[in-house]
Design a protein around this motif. Sequence first.
Motif, PDB file in Angstrom:
ATOM      1  N   ALA A  60       0.862  -1.187   0.000  1.00 19.67           N
ATOM      2  CA  ALA A  60       0.000   0.000   0.000  1.00 19.67           C
ATOM      3  C   ALA A  60       0.895   1.233   0.000  1.00 19.67           C
ATOM      4  N   HIS A  61       0.511   2.231  -0.753  1.00 21.83           N
ATOM      5  CA  HIS A  61       1.331   3.425  -0.835  1.00 21.83           C
ATOM      6  C   HIS A  61       0.460   4.609  -1.224  1.00 21.83           C
ATOM      7  N   GLU A  62       1.097   5.740  -1.331  1.00 24.61           N
ATOM      8  CA  GLU A  62       0.401   6.964  -1.684  1.00 24.61           C
ATOM      9  C   GLU A  62       0.885   7.425  -3.049  1.00 24.61           C
ATOM     10  N   SER A  63      -0.038   7.603  -3.964  1.00 20.25           N
ATOM     11  CA  SER A  63       0.298   8.068  -5.304  1.00 20.25           C
ATOM     12  C   SER A  63       0.274   9.592  -5.311  1.00 20.25           C
ATOM     13  N   VAL A  64       1.317  10.167  -5.870  1.00 22.95           N
ATOM     14  CA  VAL A  64       1.441  11.621  -5.922  1.00 22.95           C
ATOM     15  C   VAL A  64       1.437  12.054  -7.369  1.00 22.95           C
ATOM     16  N   GLN A  65       0.541  12.968  -7.701  1.00 18.83           N
ATOM     17  CA  GLN A  65       0.493  13.570  -9.028  1.00 18.83           C
ATOM     18  C   GLN A  65       0.586  15.076  -8.879  1.00 18.83           C
ATOM     19  N   VAL A  66       1.073  15.706  -9.911  1.00 13.86           N
ATOM     20  CA  VAL A  66       1.219  17.156  -9.878  1.00 13.86           C
ATOM     21  C   VAL A  66       0.484  17.737 -11.071  1.00 13.86           C
ATOM     22  N   SER A  67      -0.033  18.935 -10.876  1.00 16.13           N
ATOM     23  CA  SER A  67      -0.683  19.664 -11.967  1.00 16.13           C
ATOM     24  C   SER A  67       0.235  20.798 -12.393  1.00 16.13           C
ATOM     25  N   GLU A  68       0.254  21.050 -13.675  1.00 15.95           N
ATOM     26  CA  GLU A  68       1.096  22.105 -14.202  1.00 15.95           C
ATOM     27  C   GLU A  68       0.488  23.470 -13.883  1.00 15.95           C
ATOM     28  N   PRO A  69       1.325  24.479 -13.712  1.00 17.91           N
ATOM     29  CA  PRO A  69       0.780  25.829 -13.491  1.00 17.91           C
ATOM     30  C   PRO A  69       0.047  26.317 -14.739  1.00 17.91           C
ATOM     31  N   VAL A  70      -0.940  27.193 -14.513  1.00 23.99           N
ATOM     32  CA  VAL A  70      -1.755  27.738 -15.607  1.00 23.99           C
ATOM     33  C   VAL A  70      -1.364  29.202 -15.795  1.00 23.99           C
ATOM     34  N   PHE A  71      -1.113  29.573 -17.058  1.00 25.78           N
ATOM     35  CA  PHE A  71      -0.703  30.944 -17.381  1.00 25.78           C
ATOM     36  C   PHE A  71      -1.703  31.561 -18.356  1.00 25.78           C
ATOM     37  N   VAL A 217      -1.893  32.307 -13.560  1.00 20.95           N
ATOM     38  CA  VAL A 217      -3.294  32.296 -13.147  1.00 20.95           C
ATOM     39  C   VAL A 217      -3.500  31.308 -12.007  1.00 20.95           C
ATOM     40  N   GLU A 218      -2.924  30.114 -12.143  1.00 21.69           N
ATOM     41  CA  GLU A 218      -3.089  29.077 -11.125  1.00 21.69           C
ATOM     42  C   GLU A 218      -1.738  28.388 -10.941  1.00 21.69           C
ATOM     43  N   PRO A 219      -1.227  28.348  -9.700  1.00 18.79           N
ATOM     44  CA  PRO A 219       0.080  27.716  -9.487  1.00 18.79           C
ATOM     45  C   PRO A 219      -0.004  26.193  -9.595  1.00 18.79           C
ATOM     46  N   ALA A 220       1.126  25.548  -9.658  1.00 14.76           N
ATOM     47  CA  ALA A 220       1.189  24.089  -9.701  1.00 14.76           C
ATOM     48  C   ALA A 220       0.686  23.509  -8.377  1.00 14.76           C
ATOM     49  N   ARG A 221       0.016  22.345  -8.459  1.00 11.63           N
ATOM     50  CA  ARG A 221      -0.533  21.714  -7.270  1.00 11.63           C
ATOM     51  C   ARG A 221      -0.114  20.245  -7.234  1.00 11.63           C
TER      52      ARG A 221
END
Length: 316
Positions: A60-71, A217-221
Amino acid sequence: MKRIALWSLSACLLVPALASAQQPLDLQMPPHAKPGQCFARVLVQATYRSENMPVVIRDAHESVQVSEPVFKSEIKSFPISDEYKEYVVTPPTFRTEQQKIVVRPAHERLRASPAVIGTRPVTVVIREPRLVWRPGSKGSEVRRIDAATGEVFCLVEEPAKTAVMQREVQITPAQITRERIPALEEIIERRFLVTPAAVREVLVRAEAKELKIQTLVEPAREIRTKVEARTGSMQRQVEVTPERYEWVPVVCVDTPEGKHSIQAVQRALAARKLYGGPIDGIIGPKTKQALAAFQRANGLPGQGSLTVATARALGL
């Protein structure tokens, strides 16, 4: 599985009770053996059964995904050069003419030849003839009579005195030779102004450069998701019977019938392209290698010993 080295016995058991008494305690001879029989102690591989065993194939583990910043993009203009004036100069034009310049006039060059001087003897009067008074009576009859009478002097003409000397005299007089030297000229190119230089004023417009400007507009998350453990099953080998040694009946090779049997075995192995040695009735290294290959291919025990089961499998 590591294979234990084979210890084979091929002696004929004529008196089983006596033979058994002569062996070590940890090596029990085969029971119920009959006179004239031969046995080999062979390694019997362990047997296993397969069973399914549950295993964890992923924790069992934790999956980490990132979203790109929006410009947000827009075009902006930036000045890169102000308006200014520059001056364009038109150079003058000329015409050229060739002109001959006398850099040295024509003239005469004089060359002097010195006079030729020689020597000759010359008699020079170094003293002119003269009249002199000389004391004496010669040429006169006057004698001194007493002390009152004066001395007698005679006026005598002495001749001139000369000397001979070497005198340099001119044999050939000095001369002047005249040489005419022509004028020395050089040709030059002279430029005459046709059109004078001119200056013209030019207006240079201001310049600007357009750039694509991006605004955040929106930073990376980061997005975290829990992933459950994954289980599966795998085949596990469980030992059913352990590895052991057993006595296996073999063909007795110490008899004429045994030699013929070995020759038949060699022919059978050669027909199967497992043996390439001579048909001599001797179980040598090549025969043992061929027997072991046949036993492995057919699942027979023996490891190179000529067992009765091997002979039967060869059709003998």
